[in-house]
Write a protein that holds these residues in place. Sequence first.
Motif: not given
Length: 101
Positions: A1, A4, A28-29, A31-32, A34-35, A78
């Motif tokens: 994270m 990002l 950020r949350a 998109v992250a 989708q890990t 970033k």
Amino acid sequence: MAVLDPDVVLRADGGKALPGGMKTLRGRAAVAGQTATFHRMATASTSRPALINGTAGLVNTVDGQLFSIMSFTVTDSKITAIDILSDPERLAAIDLTGLSN
């Protein structure tokens, strides 16, 4: 994270294969989150680094067939944007002859 940007934007164009066509996630949350999806894609495909419209990216294939293209916009170390093209119709029109094996 940590890589990002807090305001990162992920845009995924799956065409008709993706309900709603274009999916956009912001922050950020989100998109992250989708890990797990990225991990499944990474284990099922072969990825090669490439310049996509002049930015860092990946060309992903499954069994030698183009599956998706990803590009990353990086600002101040970033990731500020991730663009994913996985629309089979649009991918079919892309010439990958310049991509080395």
